[in-house]
Design a protein around this motif. Structure first.
Motif, short mmCIF file in Angstrom:
data_model
loop_
_atom_site.label_atom_id
_atom_site.label_comp_id
_atom_site.label_asym_id
_atom_site.label_seq_id
_atom_site.Cartn_x
_atom_site.Cartn_y
_atom_site.Cartn_z
N GLU A 86 0.99 -1.23 0.12
CA GLU A 86 0.03 -0.03 0.04
C GLU A 86 0.72 1.28 0.04
OE1 GLU A 86 1.20 -1.59 2.75
OE2 GLU A 86 0.64 -0.14 4.46
N ILE A 87 2.06 1.36 0.29
CA ILE A 87 3.05 2.28 0.36
C ILE A 87 3.44 2.62 -1.01
CG2 ILE A 87 5.18 3.10 1.28
CD1 ILE A 87 2.89 2.93 3.15
N ASN A 88 3.61 3.93 -1.38
CA ASN A 88 3.96 4.49 -2.43
C ASN A 88 5.09 5.61 -2.57
OD1 ASN A 88 2.72 2.69 -4.51
ND2 ASN A 88 0.84 3.71 -3.74
N ALA A 89 5.56 6.00 -1.28
CA ALA A 89 6.36 7.11 -1.12
C ALA A 89 7.31 6.70 0.40
CB ALA A 89 5.76 8.38 -0.99
N VAL A 90 8.55 6.92 0.20
CA VAL A 90 9.52 6.72 1.26
C VAL A 90 10.35 7.98 1.16
CG1 VAL A 90 11.31 5.13 1.96
CG2 VAL A 90 9.37 4.27 0.91
N LEU A 91 10.35 8.49 2.48
CA LEU A 91 11.48 9.58 2.86
C LEU A 91 12.47 9.13 3.88
CD1 LEU A 91 9.39 12.83 3.58
CD2 LEU A 91 10.91 12.47 1.56
N HIS A 92 13.63 9.12 3.68
CA HIS A 92 14.81 8.75 4.61
C HIS A 92 15.16 10.21 5.02
CE1 HIS A 92 18.24 8.05 7.20
NE2 HIS A 92 19.00 8.21 6.23
N THR A 93 14.97 10.62 6.27
CA THR A 93 15.33 12.04 6.64
C THR A 93 16.34 12.17 7.65
OG1 THR A 93 13.53 12.02 8.25
CG2 THR A 93 12.95 12.82 6.19
N HIS A 94 17.00 13.22 7.89
CA HIS A 94 18.15 13.11 9.05
C HIS A 94 17.69 14.62 9.69
CE1 HIS A 94 21.72 11.23 7.42
NE2 HIS A 94 20.55 10.63 7.18
N PRO A 95 16.46 14.65 10.53
CA PRO A 95 15.85 15.69 11.28
C PRO A 95 16.57 15.73 12.72
CG PRO A 95 14.38 13.89 11.24
CD PRO A 95 15.61 13.29 10.47
N VAL A 96 16.73 16.92 13.22
CA VAL A 96 17.38 16.99 14.54
C VAL A 96 16.73 16.36 15.68
CG1 VAL A 96 18.29 18.59 16.15
CG2 VAL A 96 18.45 19.34 13.75
N ASP A 97 15.39 16.63 15.86
CA ASP A 97 14.82 16.22 17.08
C ASP A 97 14.47 14.69 17.22
OD1 ASP A 97 14.37 18.60 19.05
OD2 ASP A 97 14.34 19.41 17.17
N SER A 98 14.11 14.30 15.96
CA SER A 98 13.77 12.69 15.85
C SER A 98 15.23 11.81 15.91
CB SER A 98 12.96 12.36 14.29
OG SER A 98 12.18 13.17 14.14
N SER A 99 16.34 12.39 15.46
CA SER A 99 17.41 11.93 15.57
C SER A 99 18.06 11.61 16.73
CB SER A 99 18.44 12.45 14.71
OG SER A 99 18.12 12.64 13.20
N ILE A 100 17.64 12.79 17.77
CA ILE A 100 18.13 12.40 19.23
C ILE A 100 17.50 11.00 19.93
CG2 ILE A 100 17.73 13.46 21.38
CD1 ILE A 100 17.42 16.11 20.48
N PHE A 101 16.54 10.68 19.45
CA PHE A 101 15.86 9.38 20.02
C PHE A 101 16.51 8.28 19.24
CE2 PHE A 101 12.92 12.66 21.14
CZ PHE A 101 12.60 12.27 22.58
N GLY A 102 16.86 8.24 17.96
CA GLY A 102 17.51 7.22 17.39
C GLY A 102 19.08 7.08 17.83
N MET A 103 19.66 8.32 18.28
CA MET A 103 20.87 8.12 18.98
C MET A 103 20.74 7.75 20.34
SD MET A 103 23.24 11.66 19.18
CE MET A 103 23.31 12.02 17.62
N LEU A 104 19.83 7.75 21.09
CA LEU A 104 19.58 7.01 22.47
C LEU A 104 18.99 5.84 22.37
CD1 LEU A 104 17.86 10.36 24.20
CD2 LEU A 104 19.92 9.53 24.67
N ARG A 105 18.71 5.43 20.90
CA ARG A 105 18.02 4.18 20.68
C ARG A 105 16.70 3.97 21.48
NH1 ARG A 105 23.05 0.51 19.00
NH2 ARG A 105 24.25 2.16 17.89
#
Ligand SMILES: [Zn+2]
Length: 214
Positions: A86-105
């Motif tokens: 059902e998915i037809n668009a994908v964005l891989h982003t490098h946004p500041v605040d979301s990335s904080i949580f990825g960094m903390l896992r």
């Protein structure tokens, strides 16, 4: 529809909305009719791209058309489309605040009505793997599951949509809510919404919001 033009416009929008910096991140759209995937080239500035730079991939990830090298994460985009019809668009982003949580896992739980409506389930963090690796693609698809976004460990976010408009909405909600959640964590303990309430709001957003009574 001019899918190459849509990719060019999405690149400008991704930068304008501060969802990435420099040449990081990547964008793709699938033509639901042909199954072809239109993707950004590797390492080129978004504001310098033209239609000839966009690479077209076959559904299996092989190159269908294009003079450029496709994004290093083309395997990730292809695997998402293979797993989510059902998915037809994908964005891989490098946004500041979301990335904080990825960094903390650290996953982002359903702590706001906006998150509940846009996602309906916790935004997970994919296990770490090197950029461009098959392992990163597999880990990301697993963390994404049936959700509309996941975080990549120590490396930005991944957002999907049934079309590019929904994909940008997903990416914007994720980033704005990550900012609020981060601030809330600084001064207290955010309250996670009840599962039933989250399910109700997600269902409403998917099936009832903005629709007129028949
Ligand atoms: Zn990246």
């Amino acid at each position: 529809m001019d899918f190459k033009q849509m990719i060019l416009e999405a690149g400008i929008e991704m930068q304008a909305k501060n969802l990435t910096i420099e040449t990081w991140g990547n964008i793709s759209i699938r033509d639901p009719e042909s199954g072809l995937i239109y993707i950004t080239p590797s390492g080129m500035p978004y504001d310098k791209l033209n239609e000839d730079d966009i690479v077209v991939l076959n559904p299996d990830g092989t190159i269908h058309e294009g003079k450029r090298t496709p994004s290093v994460e083309s395997g990730l985009h292809t695997l998402i489309y293979q797993n989510r019809t059902e998915i037809n668009a994908v964005l891989h982003t490098h946004p500041v605040d979301s990335s904080i949580f990825g960094m903390l896992r650290k996953p982002i739980p359903m702590v706001s009505d906006e998150l509940a409506q846009a996602f309906g389930e916790e935004i997970k963090v994919a296990d770490y793997a090197l950029p461009g690796s098959k392992e990163l693609a597999e880990n990301a698809v697993r963390a994404l599951g049936t959700n509309m976004a996941c975080l990549l460990a120590n490396h930005g976010a991944l957002c999907v949509g049934r079309n590019m408009q929904e994909c940008f909405k997903t990416a914007s909600v994720l980033e704005s809510q990550a900012r609020i959640y981060y601030k809330a964590l600084c001064i207290g303990t955010p309250v996670v919404l009840k599962e039933d309430d989250v399910a109700y709001m997600r269902d409403f957003a998917l099936n009832k919001y903005g629709k007129t009574n028949q």
